[in-house]
Design an enzyme around this catalytic site. Structure first.
Site, PDB file in Angstrom:
ATOM      1  N   ARG A  96       0.735  -1.040   0.002  1.00  0.00           N
ATOM      2  CA  ARG A  96       0.058  -0.039  -0.198  1.00  0.00           C
ATOM      3  C   ARG A  96       0.856   1.116  -0.111  1.00  0.00           C
ATOM      4  O   ARG A  96       1.857   1.306   0.641  1.00  0.00           O
ATOM      5  CB  ARG A  96      -0.793  -0.153   1.215  1.00  0.00           C
ATOM      6  CG  ARG A  96      -1.838  -1.019   1.326  1.00  0.00           C
ATOM      7  CD  ARG A  96      -2.918  -0.331   0.316  1.00  0.00           C
ATOM      8  NE  ARG A  96      -3.831   0.815   0.864  1.00  0.00           N
ATOM      9  CZ  ARG A  96      -4.456   1.499  -0.010  1.00  0.00           C
ATOM     10  NH1 ARG A  96      -4.406   1.510  -1.220  1.00  0.00           N
ATOM     11  NH2 ARG A  96      -5.115   2.690   0.469  1.00  0.00           N
ATOM     12  N   THR A 141      -8.443   0.221 -10.637  1.00  0.00           N
ATOM     13  CA  THR A 141      -7.806  -0.946  -9.809  1.00  0.00           C
ATOM     14  C   THR A 141      -7.451  -1.987 -11.099  1.00  0.00           C
ATOM     15  O   THR A 141      -8.192  -1.960 -12.077  1.00  0.00           O
ATOM     16  CB  THR A 141      -8.212  -1.228  -8.818  1.00  0.00           C
ATOM     17  OG1 THR A 141      -8.431  -0.130  -8.074  1.00  0.00           O
ATOM     18  CG2 THR A 141      -7.600  -2.070  -7.976  1.00  0.00           C
TER      19      THR A 141
END
Lengths: 555, 183
Positions: A107, A370
């Protein structure tokens, strides 16, 4: 008011009867994309070129991790709207030989440089960018669990960036949609609209600067990105445009290996990405659904869709209130994924009435840029990887001379206080949830999807399509989808769904239940782009999503 | 009669533009360009108009009451985007009402109307088609990217409205016939 209640009661009786008499089980209709079957290895990703590259790595003797890393780098080139080395992601890995599941958190992370006290994160521009994690995450996965060198797995991506590829209808549409956002960044425009107009379907997309950048990473490793001249270029661009990220932020970034989130559903083990991402939401939703006989409710009945709305809304409470970066927040992952907790939450669900009100944060604060890929190798290792730029084309910022398009993850911090609030150096929440499903100690499926807030609803539907409705992987992917995680009571709650693919009666019944129905007239990429593989009796079955340019290849 | 003349004139204009000669044109400047459906295609048409040096103003949400005689030609960039409509905070129904009112006012002002559909097949669907039908019925000329007319909707609507229809292979090719339509 009395009349309305009466109408709803009558409708619910009708719904119940319809559900009892006309139960729809597995949908055996032909699929838009044929299911792919093979036995040795398989790669499913959002782009055929990326899948082919992954398959090439498997055929060359690489394992599933080698293949997924190669696919991820290639996909960063061919799906530049949805992911890239300026972004981030999460990998979940099952290693058959060690019977071990693990996950790698790459992340992005906020800069250590403090934002202004009243800072509101913009949707685009340098201020919206968080420290990218993709290169560190992929390099760590390869180093710990791969068998090939970084140079070997990056080489196909370099070639693609250098020689270019044909723009698909999907990519052309996304470029066109983001043309206005990109306009302020001349360098990004030179990549996606070199003639001054957006690249169109059939034209060639090239990014030779990205090829140079990838070549540097191949030669020098991830330090080239975080400490070398690429880091310098990113920091300089940030400084020139009042961004927060500096060289120290990049030099100190680390991908982190974490224990995956896990749970069970009707005898299957669910292994997904842990905090600060959304795997536990999937597990919790499935735990709640385990209290109901979905076959009995039917695949496409209004009552089933209503149940999903109630379940997902309850799960999403914890997304905002409990989930956060585990380095900053105590996230009780075991409790969040326990059956008891889900049962307690589900106890308040009524199949004949909508919950009156849920206090929620804006459900559309994220975006659907995404991508997901799934790989299985001949040794039985299984990988699910999801990576993102947050919005399509992220911050709409490209770093001059590098070909790197940067993320806009800062907007995923939520509020001033609480588990998902901003702090310098913290990782923000997201709903991405690359997921593996096991049965009796054997791999059963690898799944994932983009789709922002639709990720968990979509994955919950896919898992139940496979397990409750007995669908094949392609059929499960193509089945129509719904999205509703935000209950505001009858007349105020919108349920979005691919309405053209549901019976009209279902839409009418949802209206009677008090939902405002927003119907899409075809399969829409808004609801994600699932890529998945299931493993059954020694065979691999691959499914790709026609909502995007998904493609599966096996051998 | 007027439309038959336009049909011939525009065919000649386009043929001339392709062959590089000065052609006939019917639309007067300045133009006003608006979005019908709030898709991003609106931005691309602004680029094409600027490149063609056609004087124009742009307002994606202009309403009938905002239309006046200072603009001579109304350019409709048609194609619905759920995202665009959502961002603009308007429903598909309201967009259709705005469109119909706009077209009525344009007729009162005797403006020329040109419909552009440049989003191809992906900018079709029930919501887009409703808007397309309204636009085509009130237009004097239409330019479409061919992949948006694979089912012949534009061809049929153009025949029904007796207007000229120019099909181009891609967005960037829409600039030439658009420029040729202006005097």
């Amino acid at each position: 008011m009395k009349g309305l209640k009466r109408c709803i009661s009558i409708a619910l009786v009708a719904l119940f009867l319809a559900a009892s008499l006309g139960i729809t089980f597995a949908q055996k209709a032909p699929t838009v994309i044929p299911e792919v079957v093979s036995s040795q290895g398989m790669v499913a990703s959002a782009h055929p070129l990326a899948s082919q590259i992954g398959l090439g790595i498997l055929k060359a003797g690489g394992n599933a991790v080698d293949a997924v890393v190669a696919t991820a780098f290639a996909n960063s080139v061919v799906e530049p709207n949805a992911n890239g080395i300026g972004g981030e992601g999460y990998i979940v890995i099952y290693l058959k030989g060690e019977n071990k599941a693990t996950s790698i958190d790459y992340r992005s992370r906020a800069s250590f440089n403090k934002a202004a006290p009243d800072e509101r994160w913009p949707a685009a521009g340098h201020r919206s960018v968080a420290v990218p994690g993709t290169v560190a995450g992929l390099a760590l996965a390869l180093e710990k669990y791969g068998t090939m060198s970084l140079a070997q797995v990056i080489a196909p991506a370099i070639k693609l960036a250098e020689e270019g590829f044909v723009v698909s209808e999907t990519l052309a549409g996304v470029i066109a949609d983001n043309f206005k956002r990109a306009m302020p960044n001349a360098y990004l425009m030179s990549i996606i609209a070199p003639s001054g107009l957006p690249l169109e379907a059939g034209e060639i997309y090239k990014n030779p600067d990205l090829a140079k950048t990838l070549r540097l990473i191949a030669q020098e490793g991830s330090d080239a990105f975080y400490k070398g001249e690429i880091a310098k270029a990113i920091a300089a661009d940030m400084k020139a445009n009042k961004g927060l990220i500096d060289e120290n932020d990049l030099a100190t970034y680390k991908a982190i290996e974490r224990e995956p989130a896990s749970g069970t559903y009707r005898g299957y083990d669910i292994v997904s990405a842990p905090a600060p991402v959304g795997g536990f939401l999937l597990i919790q939703s499935l735990n709640m659904l385990e209290n109901y006989n979905l076959k009995f409710l039917g695949f496409d009945s209004a009552m089933k869709l209503h149940l999903f709305s109630e379940v997902l809304a309850r799960a999403f409470d914890d997304y905002y209130d409990v989930l956060g970066d585990p380095d900053f927040v105590d996230v009780p992952m075991k409790a969040l994924t326990s059956q008891g907790y889900a049962n307690a939450k589900a106890a308040s669900i009524k199949l004949d009435a909508m919950t009156l009100k849920y206090e929620k944060v804006n459900p559309n604060s994220e975006h659907w840029s995404t991508t997901h890929m799934s790989v299985v190798d001949k040794a039985g290792n299984v990988v699910a990887l999801t990576q993102t730029l947050s919005s399509f084309f992220g911050a709409a910022v490209a770093v001059p001379g590098t070909g790197i398009i940067l993320n806009n993850e800062m907007g995923n911090f939520n509020g001033k206080k609480g588990s998902s609030a901003y702090l310098p150096g913290k990782r923000m929440n997201t709903t991405i949830a690359p997921t593996l499903i096991m049965k009796d100690g054997q791999s059963f499926a690898t799944l994932g999807t983009p789709g922002a807030m639709r990720i968990i609803p979509t994955l919950t539907q896919i898992v139940t399509n496979l397990i409750d409705y007995g669908m094949g992987i392609q059929e499960a992917i193509e089945a129509p989808r719904m999205y509703c995680t935000y209950l505001q009571g009858p007349g105020k709650t919108t349920i979005e769904l691919e309405g053209a693919l549901f019976p009209k009666k279902t839409l009418d019944d949802l209206t009677l239940l008090g939902y405002k129905v927003k119907s899409y007239d075809k399969r829409d990429l808004y609801f994600g782009g699932v890529q998945g593989i299931i493993i059954k009796e020694g065979k691999l079955y691959g499914g790709a999503d026609p909502r995007r340019d998904g493609a599966v290849f096996g051998y | 009669m007027k439309k038959t003349f336009l049909l011939c004139a525009l065919f000649l204009a386009f043929a001339a533009s392709v062959s590089g000669q000065q052609g006939l044109a019917f639309a007067e400047k300045p133009a006003l360009v608006t979005s019908i459906g709030q898709s991003a295609d609106f931005e691309m048409i602004k680029v094409l108009l600027s490149r063609a040096k056609i004087a124009f103003t742009a307002d994606p949400l202009i309403k009938a009451e905002g239309l006046n005689a200072s603009s001579k030609t109304l350019i409709l960039v048609v194609g619905a985007s759920s995202k665009g409509l959502g961002a603009a905070g308007i429903s598909a129904e309201d967009e259709l009402k705005r469109t119909n009112a706009l077209l009525k006012k344009a007729k009162e002002l005797k403006m020329s109307v040109i419909t552009l559909h440049v989003g191809g097949a992906s900018r079709r669907g029930a919501m887009s088609d409703t808007l397309i039908k309204s636009c085509m019925a009130a237009s004097d000329y239409a330019i479409v990217v061919a992949s948006g007319d694979e089912d012949g909707l534009f061809t049929a609507l153009a025949a029904q409205a007796k207007i000229a229809l120019t099909k181009v292979e891609r967005l960037s090719s829409a600039g030439a016939p658009l420029a040729a339509a202006f005097k």
